[in-house]
Design a protein around this motif. Sequence first.
Motif, mmCIF file in Angstrom:
data_model
loop_
_atom_site.group_PDB
_atom_site.id
_atom_site.type_symbol
_atom_site.label_atom_id
_atom_site.label_comp_id
_atom_site.label_asym_id
_atom_site.label_seq_id
_atom_site.Cartn_x
_atom_site.Cartn_y
_atom_site.Cartn_z
ATOM 1 N N THR A 107 -6.363 72.801 31.744
ATOM 2 C CA THR A 107 -6.850 73.437 32.984
ATOM 3 C C THR A 107 -8.233 72.870 33.325
ATOM 4 O O THR A 107 -9.177 73.621 33.603
ATOM 5 N N GLU A 108 -8.326 71.528 33.272
ATOM 6 C CA GLU A 108 -9.571 70.896 33.735
ATOM 7 C C GLU A 108 -9.255 70.053 34.979
ATOM 8 O O GLU A 108 -8.098 69.793 35.297
ATOM 9 N N HIS A 109 -10.315 69.585 35.627
ATOM 10 C CA HIS A 109 -10.239 68.707 36.814
ATOM 11 C C HIS A 109 -9.531 69.420 37.961
ATOM 12 O O HIS A 109 -10.117 70.139 38.717
#
Length: 240
Positions: A107-109
């Motif tokens: 759940t990055e970027h």
Amino acid sequence: MRSEQTLTAPNASALSLQVAEWLITRLASSSGRRSIALSGGSTPLALFRCLARPEQARRIDWQHLHIFWSDERWVPYTDARSNYGAAYESLLRHVPIPSHNIHPVPTEHSPEHAAKDYARTLQAFYGSPNLDPAQPLFDAVLLGIGADGHTASLFPGQEAPAAMEQWAMAARPEGQLPRVTLTVPVLNSTAALAFLVTGQQKRDIVARVRKGEAGLPASRIDPTGDLVWFLDHAAAGSVH
Ligand code: 6PG
């Protein structure tokens, strides 16, 4: 030859035990590395807690079991709405599963970036970018169904993935959190798929999906392996 079964129970708690025993049996029937994909939402939480109980947990070979997710909400893992967070708190932190066997959706970027990332993770695990019906990716997939007929984070009216061979995609359902979801071909690439649905409020959508009503993403689920409907009596209606 694949089979389709419907198993019902009087309530969600009895149903969770039924699903836990079914999953334990499925996993025990294969050897070597095994993999399952968990759905999110509230229904599977009772199942996760059941699997964490010693009398169930001790019958699963956690060392050789890999855990993936059918979809994830775009929140930190510590957020109460995180599917990974919910599974970790109710099950994974209570069982001897190696951390490298747990594969949460990143759940990055951005959801789009995370979908590409997760597709790469799945393909590396599978060993090919091309799914072979004779070699399903998962041993078992557990899915819920929303009252609108969504499953995983595949929602009615959502555009189909850009490319049929896309393994995961971003989803931005109206008025909801952005999400990342596996696509239908990947969810279908399993030796067994279980829909786990409870509650009177789901009775209508269960009947519509079971009839294969077009336009409902859950109707597009057609696993290469066995399909099992786990329904409590409230969701099953006349089926049971
Ligand atoms: C999610 C789930 C979703 C869920 C259904 C049913 O991330 O929300 O993967 O597909 O299974 O919405 O949710 P309930 O079990 O809470 O009814």
